[in-house]
Design a protein around this motif. Structure first.
Motif, PDB file in Angstrom:
ATOM      1  N   ILE A  38      37.474  40.424  45.212  1.00 26.26           N
ATOM      2  CA  ILE A  38      37.981  41.655  44.600  1.00 26.26           C
ATOM      3  C   ILE A  38      38.769  41.230  43.367  1.00 26.26           C
ATOM      4  O   ILE A  38      39.668  40.395  43.452  1.00 26.26           O
ATOM      5  N   GLN A  39      38.406  41.769  42.208  1.00 27.69           N
ATOM      6  CA  GLN A  39      39.102  41.451  40.966  1.00 27.69           C
ATOM      7  C   GLN A  39      39.530  42.742  40.290  1.00 27.69           C
ATOM      8  O   GLN A  39      38.704  43.621  40.051  1.00 27.69           O
ATOM      9  N   LEU A  40      40.810  42.845  39.990  1.00 24.85           N
ATOM     10  CA  LEU A  40      41.330  44.019  39.305  1.00 24.85           C
ATOM     11  C   LEU A  40      41.377  43.742  37.808  1.00 24.85           C
ATOM     12  O   LEU A  40      41.763  42.656  37.381  1.00 24.85           O
ATOM     13  N   GLU A  41      40.984  44.727  37.004  1.00 23.00           N
ATOM     14  CA  GLU A  41      41.043  44.599  35.554  1.00 23.00           C
ATOM     15  C   GLU A  41      42.393  45.063  35.054  1.00 23.00           C
ATOM     16  O   GLU A  41      43.081  45.857  35.705  1.00 23.00           O
ATOM     17  N   ARG A  42      42.760  44.605  33.871  1.00 25.62           N
ATOM     18  CA  ARG A  42      44.033  45.037  33.270  1.00 25.62           C
ATOM     19  C   ARG A  42      44.068  46.546  33.046  1.00 25.62           C
ATOM     20  O   ARG A  42      45.101  47.160  33.152  1.00 25.62           O
ATOM     21  N   ALA A  43      42.900  47.117  32.750  1.00 26.34           N
ATOM     22  CA  ALA A  43      42.828  48.559  32.498  1.00 26.34           C
ATOM     23  C   ALA A  43      42.954  49.374  33.778  1.00 26.34           C
ATOM     24  O   ALA A  43      42.989  50.591  33.743  1.00 26.34           O
ATOM     25  N   GLY A  44      43.001  48.702  34.924  1.00 26.07           N
ATOM     26  CA  GLY A  44      43.219  49.414  36.169  1.00 26.07           C
ATOM     27  C   GLY A  44      42.000  49.578  37.056  1.00 26.07           C
ATOM     28  O   GLY A  44      42.112  50.036  38.170  1.00 26.07           O
ATOM     29  N   GLY A  45      40.815  49.210  36.573  1.00 27.36           N
ATOM     30  CA  GLY A  45      39.611  49.347  37.379  1.00 27.36           C
ATOM     31  C   GLY A  45      39.276  48.062  38.108  1.00 27.36           C
ATOM     32  O   GLY A  45      40.009  47.076  38.049  1.00 27.36           O
ATOM     33  N   GLN A  52      29.894  43.090  59.040  1.00 25.45           N
ATOM     34  CA  GLN A  52      29.041  44.283  59.101  1.00 25.45           C
ATOM     35  C   GLN A  52      28.320  44.475  57.770  1.00 25.45           C
ATOM     36  O   GLN A  52      27.133  44.799  57.749  1.00 25.45           O
ATOM     37  N   ALA A  53      29.042  44.293  56.668  1.00 26.45           N
ATOM     38  CA  ALA A  53      28.432  44.434  55.345  1.00 26.45           C
ATOM     39  C   ALA A  53      27.298  43.430  55.164  1.00 26.45           C
ATOM     40  O   ALA A  53      26.191  43.787  54.741  1.00 26.45           O
ATOM     41  N   ILE A  54      27.559  42.167  55.499  1.00 27.80           N
ATOM     42  CA  ILE A  54      26.536  41.133  55.360  1.00 27.80           C
ATOM     43  C   ILE A  54      25.303  41.480  56.186  1.00 27.80           C
ATOM     44  O   ILE A  54      24.177  41.391  55.703  1.00 27.80           O
ATOM     45  N   SER A  55      25.520  41.901  57.417  1.00 36.85           N
ATOM     46  CA  SER A  55      24.380  42.193  58.291  1.00 36.85           C
ATOM     47  C   SER A  55      23.598  43.412  57.830  1.00 36.85           C
ATOM     48  O   SER A  55      22.459  43.605  58.246  1.00 36.85           O
ATOM     49  N   ARG A  56      24.174  44.232  56.959  1.00 31.67           N
ATOM     50  CA  ARG A  56      23.484  45.420  56.446  1.00 31.67           C
ATOM     51  C   ARG A  56      22.997  45.222  55.018  1.00 31.67           C
ATOM     52  O   ARG A  56      22.497  46.132  54.387  1.00 31.67           O
ATOM     53  N   GLY A  57      23.182  44.007  54.460  1.00 31.64           N
ATOM     54  CA  GLY A  57      22.675  43.728  53.119  1.00 31.64           C
ATOM     55  C   GLY A  57      23.565  44.217  51.998  1.00 31.64           C
ATOM     56  O   GLY A  57      23.125  44.333  50.857  1.00 31.64           O
ATOM     57  N   SER A  58      24.839  44.495  52.268  1.00 31.12           N
ATOM     58  CA  SER A  58      25.789  44.936  51.255  1.00 31.12           C
ATOM     59  C   SER A  58      26.708  43.766  50.914  1.00 31.12           C
ATOM     60  O   SER A  58      27.233  43.093  51.805  1.00 31.12           O
ATOM     61  N   ILE A  59      26.898  43.520  49.637  1.00 28.38           N
ATOM     62  CA  ILE A  59      27.713  42.388  49.188  1.00 28.38           C
ATOM     63  C   ILE A  59      29.183  42.672  49.514  1.00 28.38           C
ATOM     64  O   ILE A  59      29.752  43.640  49.023  1.00 28.38           O
ATOM     65  N   PRO A  60      29.808  41.825  50.349  1.00 28.96           N
ATOM     66  CA  PRO A  60      31.217  42.058  50.658  1.00 28.96           C
ATOM     67  C   PRO A  60      32.112  41.607  49.505  1.00 28.96           C
ATOM     68  O   PRO A  60      31.943  40.514  48.965  1.00 28.96           O
ATOM     69  N   LEU A  61      33.028  42.472  49.107  1.00 30.59           N
ATOM     70  CA  LEU A  61      34.062  42.118  48.133  1.00 30.59           C
ATOM     71  C   LEU A  61      35.320  41.825  48.932  1.00 30.59           C
ATOM     72  O   LEU A  61      35.868  42.716  49.576  1.00 30.59           O
ATOM     73  N   VAL A  62      35.758  40.570  48.925  1.00 32.05           N
ATOM     74  CA  VAL A  62      36.848  40.109  49.784  1.00 32.05           C
ATOM     75  C   VAL A  62      38.057  39.688  48.965  1.00 32.05           C
ATOM     76  O   VAL A  62      37.948  39.372  47.781  1.00 32.05           O
ATOM     77  N   ASP A  63      39.224  39.655  49.625  1.00 28.35           N
ATOM     78  CA  ASP A  63      40.448  39.164  49.008  1.00 28.35           C
ATOM     79  C   ASP A  63      40.346  37.666  48.764  1.00 28.35           C
ATOM     80  O   ASP A  63      39.680  36.952  49.510  1.00 28.35           O
TER      81      ASP A  63
END
Length: 154
Positions: free
Chosen positions: A92-99, A62-73
């Motif tokens: 999906i990448q988590l930073e050490r600082a939590g974001g 759905q994201a791809i078809s709407r032009g939104s970049i999918p962030l996947v596992d």
């Protein structure tokens, strides 16, 4: 789903990411229309697609078809359709600082340019030649396979 802690971690990280804005999508039981959810995706630069019961979700397509970049596992294995997924999706990448570590502005622009050429790849319509070719190749492959040997009666 069985991956709930992962989803919670991703939402926690998103809330700690400067400039990010989370819009929680209602469950299927809620009244929000599908078209409303798809409109939100159309306006979003990124759509989080963490694993749920499976590594794959209709939200990715759905994201791809709407032009939104999918962030996947990282565990997501894309189908052999659409070319090299690294050109129009990101992990999906988590930073050490939590974001969340989001792609840089330059990388985002590159992903969006490639994504624009893929928006219709997963449309399940008769006009989608790439999908038709993929299905035809898959059916040809399956028709050439030997049927499995009988396991006997259970």
């Amino acid at each position: 789903g069985t991956q709930l802690p992962n989803r919670v971690a991703v939402l926690y990280a998103l809330n700690r990411t400067a400039g990010a804005r989370a819009i929680l999508l209602p469950s299927r039981a809620h009244a929000q229309s599908q078209s409303g959810v798809l409109e939100l995706m159309r306006r979003a630069v990124f759509t989080l697609c963490p694993a749920g019961d499976t590594k794959e979700s209709q939200r990715i397509y759905q994201a791809i078809s709407r032009g939104s970049i999918p962030l996947v596992d990282r565990g997501f294995r894309p189908p052999p359709l659409g070319g090299d997924w690294r050109h129009f999706s990101a992990y999906i990448q988590l930073e050490r600082a939590g974001g969340l570590r989001l792609p840089s502005e330059a990388e985002t622009a590159r992903l969006q340019a490639h994504l624009g050429r893929r928006e219709h790849t997963f449309d399940c319509t008769r006009e989608n030649r790439e999908l038709r070719r993929h299905l035809e190749r898959s059916l040809q492959y399956l028709s050439q396979q030997r049927p499995p040997k009988s396991m006997g009666a259970w």
